[in-house]
Design a protein around this motif. Structure first.
Motif, short mmCIF file in Angstrom:
data_model
loop_
_atom_site.label_atom_id
_atom_site.label_comp_id
_atom_site.label_asym_id
_atom_site.label_seq_id
_atom_site.Cartn_x
_atom_site.Cartn_y
_atom_site.Cartn_z
N SER A 98 0.98 -1.21 -0.21
CA SER A 98 0.18 -0.18 -0.38
C SER A 98 1.02 1.50 0.15
CB SER A 98 -1.08 -0.09 1.65
OG SER A 98 -0.08 -0.17 2.54
N PHE A 99 1.75 0.86 0.63
CA PHE A 99 2.96 1.95 0.83
C PHE A 99 3.22 2.51 -0.25
CE2 PHE A 99 7.34 4.62 1.39
CZ PHE A 99 6.36 5.20 1.52
N ILE A 100 4.38 1.29 -1.53
CA ILE A 100 4.36 1.47 -3.24
C ILE A 100 3.24 2.59 -3.81
CG2 ILE A 100 5.15 -0.05 -4.67
CD1 ILE A 100 7.58 0.34 -2.94
N ASP A 101 2.05 1.34 -3.64
CA ASP A 101 1.04 2.00 -4.00
C ASP A 101 0.95 3.32 -3.92
OD1 ASP A 101 0.00 -0.33 -4.99
OD2 ASP A 101 -0.80 0.03 -4.06
N LYS A 102 0.89 4.29 -2.82
CA LYS A 102 1.05 5.77 -2.97
C LYS A 102 2.42 6.21 -3.37
CE LYS A 102 1.13 9.08 0.81
NZ LYS A 102 0.24 9.71 1.76
N VAL A 103 3.28 5.94 -3.13
CA VAL A 103 4.57 6.32 -3.58
C VAL A 103 4.43 6.62 -5.50
CG1 VAL A 103 7.17 6.02 -4.48
CG2 VAL A 103 6.28 5.48 -2.51
N ARG A 104 3.37 5.80 -6.10
CA ARG A 104 2.91 5.51 -7.37
C ARG A 104 2.51 6.68 -7.52
NH1 ARG A 104 3.05 -0.60 -7.99
NH2 ARG A 104 5.26 -0.96 -9.10
N GLU A 105 0.97 6.42 -6.62
CA GLU A 105 -0.10 7.83 -7.23
C GLU A 105 0.05 9.05 -6.76
OE1 GLU A 105 -2.58 6.57 -7.94
OE2 GLU A 105 -3.86 9.53 -7.21
N VAL A 106 1.43 9.53 -5.73
CA VAL A 106 2.25 11.27 -5.41
C VAL A 106 3.36 11.23 -6.96
CG1 VAL A 106 3.37 12.06 -4.20
CG2 VAL A 106 1.71 10.49 -2.70
N ALA A 107 3.42 10.66 -6.94
CA ALA A 107 4.49 10.69 -8.20
C ALA A 107 3.18 10.85 -9.91
CB ALA A 107 5.21 9.36 -8.99
#
Ligand SMILES: O=C(O)CCC(=O)C(=O)O
Ligand SMILES: [Fe+2]
Length: 361
Positions: A98-107
């Protein structure tokens, strides 16, 4: 090139790749690949979806087989994928999907901002940090079809926080957390790499110093009407010790050289790609290979990736570890300080930095 703005040490094309992509413009000749200097012909026909070893991080320090797999990957292609477990407890470095998803989303949100907003973080002339595109610094240069945001994340006191986006809101917090987690992962990888060569655990990390540099590069590749002629990133090896790359969740594009051919690094859920960089090739006396890689473009899908690089403190000298030099394997490289700036000087002269530090018998 008459109506291009001329900067003191580089030329910037009048339109960004994002603008050209949106207008459906044909990429100008400055982007056309003619050949490359890594002995591989530029032809998409050669690209095959080949295997890149997959390593389980949670087993790395306890399983001999996993360590052996790591060593073989680094001696051959200099690239592997690392599975971070779904359960953060299992590994200890706390990377969850879920944190990796967040990194992608913010980028994605950052690159989706209006151009004027992103320009606030655009880099000053001759400064690498910030948001921007390729500048033309030499006549032979071929431009890459991407926009990127490049930032120093460690040492913490060297962060240029004014270049860290304020929008989206969570950008700065996310980046701090992501870089902290990846630093831990890189520390673990350095240990495992030393162990795999029967060296003391700190053999590589000692050379990097107490405050190694870490930088992040958010890459944005918009669709391109000429994937047969234009690359997202030209063939290169990273100047880092290691690079940990978060690929787009569905769009492939990264290719590495394996046995003289380009192979596509597949997108695997819950995995990060690790590319070995030049500084590790030097420290390992050429036993480990710095991965030669490139990014191809495609006509209809945008792609985002996040690359995290580590390098030695600039004033620390790096060189082949003593334990890896013997009569059968003489010292291959001279010691070098500040490989980052040396690498840039070589690039401007059209030279390959790794070749320039090689000792010729
Ligand atoms: O986008 C990618 O997959 C790779 C990017 C890359 O090679 C780099 O940023 O150095
Ligand atoms: Fe790279």
């Amino acid at each position: 090139m008459t109506d291009m703005p001329l900067l003191s040490d580089g030329i910037l094309l009048p339109k960004s790749v994002q603008e050209m992509s949106m207008n459906g413009d044909e990429p100008p000749p400055e982007f056309h690949v003619k050949d490359n200097s890594f002995g591989c012909t530029y032809s998409s026909d050669l690209a095959a979806s080949g295997s890149v070893p997959v390593i389980d991080l949670s087993l790395l320090l306890s399983s001999k087989d996993e360590l052996e797999k790591l060593r073989l990957a680094l001696e051959s292609v200099g690239c592997f994928q690392v599975l971070y477990s779904l359960s953060s407890k299992a590994i200890g470095h706390g990377i969850s999907s879920s944190f990796i998803d967040k990194v992608r989303e913010v980028a994605k949100q950052f690159f989706g901002l209006p151009q004027e907003e992103k320009q606030k973080y655009s880099r000053a002339v001759n400064e690498v940090e910030g948001y921007g595109h390729d500048l033309i610094v030499s006549e032979k240069q071929v431009l890459d079809w991407n926009s990127r945001l490049f930032l120093r994340v460690f040492p913490e006191h060297q962060r240029k926080i004014n270049l860290w986006p304020e929008s989206p809101d969570s950008f700065r917090e996310m980046l701090h957390e992501y870089s902290t987690k990846l630093k831990q992962m890189m520390d673990l990888l350095f240990k495992a790499m030393s162990k795999s060569l029967n060296l003391e655990e700190n053999s590589f990390s000692d050379q990097f110093g107490d405050n190694p540099v870490m930088q992040v590069r958010f890459n944005f590749y918009p669709p391109c009407s000429r994937p047969d002629k234009v690359l997202g990133v030209k063939p290169h090896s990273d100047r880092s010790g290691i690079t940990v790359l978060l690929q787009d969740e569905e769009v492939e594009g990264l290719q590495i050289v394996k046995d003289g051919r380009w192979i596509t690094v597949p997108v695997i859920p819950h995995a990060l790609v690790v590319n070995l960089g030049d500084q590790m090739q030097i420290m390992s006396n050429g036993i480990f290979k710095s991965a030669v890689h490139r990014v191809v473009t495609n006509t209809d899908k945008l792609r985002i990736s996040v690359a995290m690089f580590n390098e030695a403190e600039p004033e620390k000298e790096i060189g082949p570890v003593e334990g890896l030099i013997d009569d059968n394997r003489p010292r291959l490289y001279r010691n070098v300080k500040n490989y980052a700036s040396f690498n840039y000087e070589c690039f401007q002269k059209g030279k390959v930095a790794l070749e320039e530090v090689k000792l010729h018998a």
